[in-house]
Design a protein around this motif. Sequence first.
Motif, PDB file in Angstrom:
ATOM      1  N   LYS A  59      66.515 101.540 -90.501  1.00  0.00           N
ATOM      2  CA  LYS A  59      66.077 101.854 -91.937  1.00  0.00           C
ATOM      3  C   LYS A  59      66.612 102.801 -92.472  1.00  0.00           C
ATOM      4  N   LEU A  60      66.986 104.174 -91.954  1.00  0.00           N
ATOM      5  CA  LEU A  60      67.701 105.347 -92.676  1.00  0.00           C
ATOM      6  C   LEU A  60      69.419 104.640 -92.988  1.00  0.00           C
ATOM      7  N   LEU A  61      69.463 104.515 -91.978  1.00  0.00           N
ATOM      8  CA  LEU A  61      70.639 103.315 -92.415  1.00  0.00           C
ATOM      9  C   LEU A  61      71.493 103.013 -92.914  1.00  0.00           C
ATOM     10  N   LYS A  62      70.170 101.815 -93.065  1.00  0.00           N
ATOM     11  CA  LYS A  62      70.160 100.527 -94.252  1.00  0.00           C
ATOM     12  C   LYS A  62      70.179 102.071 -95.262  1.00  0.00           C
ATOM     13  N   THR A  63      69.658 102.145 -95.808  1.00  0.00           N
ATOM     14  CA  THR A  63      69.285 102.844 -97.088  1.00  0.00           C
ATOM     15  C   THR A  63      70.595 103.583 -97.600  1.00  0.00           C
ATOM     16  N   VAL A  64      71.490 105.218 -96.263  1.00  0.00           N
ATOM     17  CA  VAL A  64      72.152 104.936 -97.070  1.00  0.00           C
ATOM     18  C   VAL A  64      73.719 104.331 -96.269  1.00  0.00           C
ATOM     19  N   ALA A  65      73.050 103.248 -96.468  1.00  0.00           N
ATOM     20  CA  ALA A  65      74.638 102.894 -96.193  1.00  0.00           C
ATOM     21  C   ALA A  65      75.068 101.887 -97.798  1.00  0.00           C
ATOM     22  N   SER A  66      72.751 101.563 -97.897  1.00  0.00           N
ATOM     23  CA  SER A  66      73.142 100.812 -99.470  1.00  0.00           C
ATOM     24  C   SER A  66      73.101 101.621-100.741  1.00  0.00           C
ATOM     25  N   ILE A  67      72.975 103.191 -99.959  1.00  0.00           N
ATOM     26  CA  ILE A  67      73.543 104.105-101.705  1.00  0.00           C
ATOM     27  C   ILE A  67      75.591 104.226-101.621  1.00  0.00           C
ATOM     28  N   ALA A  68      75.484 104.379 -99.977  1.00  0.00           N
ATOM     29  CA  ALA A  68      77.103 104.192-100.411  1.00  0.00           C
ATOM     30  C   ALA A  68      77.639 102.804-101.011  1.00  0.00           C
ATOM     31  N   VAL A  69      77.000 101.570-100.850  1.00  0.00           N
ATOM     32  CA  VAL A  69      77.904 100.720-101.800  1.00  0.00           C
ATOM     33  C   VAL A  69      77.698 100.924-103.213  1.00  0.00           C
ATOM     34  N   VAL A  70      75.910 100.674-103.448  1.00  0.00           N
ATOM     35  CA  VAL A  70      76.086 101.567-104.694  1.00  0.00           C
ATOM     36  C   VAL A  70      76.792 102.378-105.742  1.00  0.00           C
ATOM     37  N   ALA A  71      76.805 103.597-104.945  1.00  0.00           N
ATOM     38  CA  ALA A  71      77.736 103.996-105.430  1.00  0.00           C
ATOM     39  C   ALA A  71      79.060 104.118-105.259  1.00  0.00           C
ATOM     40  N   ALA A  72      79.567 103.359-104.502  1.00  0.00           N
ATOM     41  CA  ALA A  72      80.814 102.446-105.378  1.00  0.00           C
ATOM     42  C   ALA A  72      81.132 101.846-106.280  1.00  0.00           C
ATOM     43  N   MET A  73      80.383 100.737-106.504  1.00  0.00           N
ATOM     44  CA  MET A  73      80.440 100.073-107.323  1.00  0.00           C
ATOM     45  C   MET A  73      79.990 100.694-108.626  1.00  0.00           C
ATOM     46  N   ALA A  74      79.786 102.046-108.582  1.00  0.00           N
ATOM     47  CA  ALA A  74      78.961 102.424-110.164  1.00  0.00           C
ATOM     48  C   ALA A  74      80.554 103.664-110.381  1.00  0.00           C
ATOM     49  N   ALA A  75      81.460 104.582-109.165  1.00  0.00           N
ATOM     50  CA  ALA A  75      82.522 104.903-109.644  1.00  0.00           C
ATOM     51  C   ALA A  75      83.339 103.682-110.343  1.00  0.00           C
ATOM     52  N   THR A  76      84.035 102.801-109.520  1.00  0.00           N
ATOM     53  CA  THR A  76      85.020 101.749-109.868  1.00  0.00           C
ATOM     54  C   THR A  76      84.381 100.684-110.862  1.00  0.00           C
ATOM     55  N   SER A  77      84.393 100.931-112.063  1.00  0.00           N
ATOM     56  CA  SER A  77      84.246  99.819-112.685  1.00  0.00           C
ATOM     57  C   SER A  77      85.632  99.097-113.743  1.00  0.00           C
ATOM     58  N   ALA A  78      84.641  97.671-114.378  1.00  0.00           N
ATOM     59  CA  ALA A  78      86.116  97.691-115.454  1.00  0.00           C
ATOM     60  C   ALA A  78      85.845  97.647-116.769  1.00  0.00           C
ATOM     61  N   VAL A  79      86.704  98.396-117.608  1.00  0.00           N
ATOM     62  CA  VAL A  79      85.683  98.514-119.434  1.00  0.00           C
ATOM     63  C   VAL A  79      86.542  97.039-119.794  1.00  0.00           C
ATOM     64  N   ALA A  80      86.563  97.512-120.880  1.00  0.00           N
ATOM     65  CA  ALA A  80      86.154  95.455-122.082  1.00  0.00           C
ATOM     66  C   ALA A  80      87.415  95.041-122.308  1.00  0.00           C
ATOM     67  N   ASP A  81      88.939  95.877-121.636  1.00  0.00           N
ATOM     68  CA  ASP A  81      90.311  95.507-122.209  1.00  0.00           C
ATOM     69  C   ASP A  81      90.513  95.660-120.692  1.00  0.00           C
ATOM     70  N   GLY A  82      89.798  94.956-119.054  1.00  0.00           N
ATOM     71  CA  GLY A  82      90.317  94.219-118.696  1.00  0.00           C
ATOM     72  C   GLY A  82      90.949  95.955-117.032  1.00  0.00           C
ATOM     73  N   HIS A  83      91.365  97.210-118.205  1.00  0.00           N
ATOM     74  CA  HIS A  83      91.720  98.187-117.266  1.00  0.00           C
ATOM     75  C   HIS A  83      90.317  99.096-116.227  1.00  0.00           C
ATOM     76  N   ALA A  84      90.335  98.905-115.352  1.00  0.00           N
ATOM     77  CA  ALA A  84      89.419  99.643-114.491  1.00  0.00           C
ATOM     78  C   ALA A  84      89.616 100.950-114.995  1.00  0.00           C
ATOM     79  N   THR A  85      88.319 101.412-113.916  1.00  0.00           N
ATOM     80  CA  THR A  85      88.160 102.622-114.712  1.00  0.00           C
ATOM     81  C   THR A  85      87.658 103.262-113.780  1.00  0.00           C
TER      82      THR A  85
END
Length: 340
Positions: free
Chosen positions: A2-28
């Motif tokens: 369970k702990l391993l799955k939780t850590v993996a989930s945190i990492a995926v969510v963090a990755a999504m939060a770290a890189t995103s796209a703004v309205a003009d289409g440029h990645a941030t």
Amino acid sequence: MKLLKTVASIAVVAAMAATSAVADGHATTKLRIQTHFSPETLSGKMAAGFIEDVTAMSNGEIAIEMFYSSSVVKSVETFDAAATGILDCDMTGGAYQTGKNPAFQFAGDLNGGYANPYQQMSWLLHGDGYKALNDLYNPYGMEFVGWWIPGPESLVSTAPIRGAEDFKNWKFRSPPGMITNIFKNLGASPIVMDFNEIFTALETGIIDGADAANLTNNIGLGLYDIAKHTNYPGFHSMPADHLACNKDIWDAMPAHHQAILKVGMQALALKNTSINEVENAKNSVSLAAKGVNMYEWPAEETAKYREAVQSAWTDYATTPEAEALLGSHLNFLRGIGAME
């Protein structure tokens, strides 16, 4: 599990939060990075300069929040904090992770293997350095991005250190790791202690000398107020600090953001090495004028040290990863004629 799955989930969510796209289409990309350096030090100021360079090159698409002085977690915990999503990147050094695998010693300091930072950076840029390091880092959920290397460090001593013979029965402060094995092979008595204990230990005679830092930082620690002997140029140790990022976050970045961070680290590396070279040279003149004895070891004496180093390398390469990384370094050094 369970702990391993939780850590993996945190990492995926963090990755999504770290890189995103703004309205003009440029990645941030937004990165939380921790360094062990304080903002007032030369290294801390250079880390701030790295942020400015990355911000400018990315036209603001990459935003970095730097945590100085290991303010989020302890220095040795930074790597794991980034790997698990508490942070995004680690800007300390690979040698902190030798407890995971002794191979990390060869990701931080080859202890006498390279003559100068430019030679070591050549392995990274023109040998198979990036691949060899990421073969080690990636299984731990991290991506090695770059090095910055101040240059060879200088020993300080209350007695002459003219050659290898002077290390016999020499009691000195040592950092943990392979360096203790090397100096034991030369007859010295290394004592592992923290930075903040060195001055008092020298002052009270508990130690005869110290492996602390380069000339400039040794001055900052006040060591030459007590110890009037040092070697310059240094040769025994040349630690590299790294930038390593959570691999999920790294993989989620657009290619041009990855390139900007790598090039930003390469620029930082050049600035860091060159400014330390200038400051150390200036300080060597001022120290000599103040009566500090400066020793430049002849080739036959550094060869004795290199012999002790090679024995310690073999003793430390106790895992397949350590053998592979050490082998990559040695193949490069032999290829350029720097060692037999």
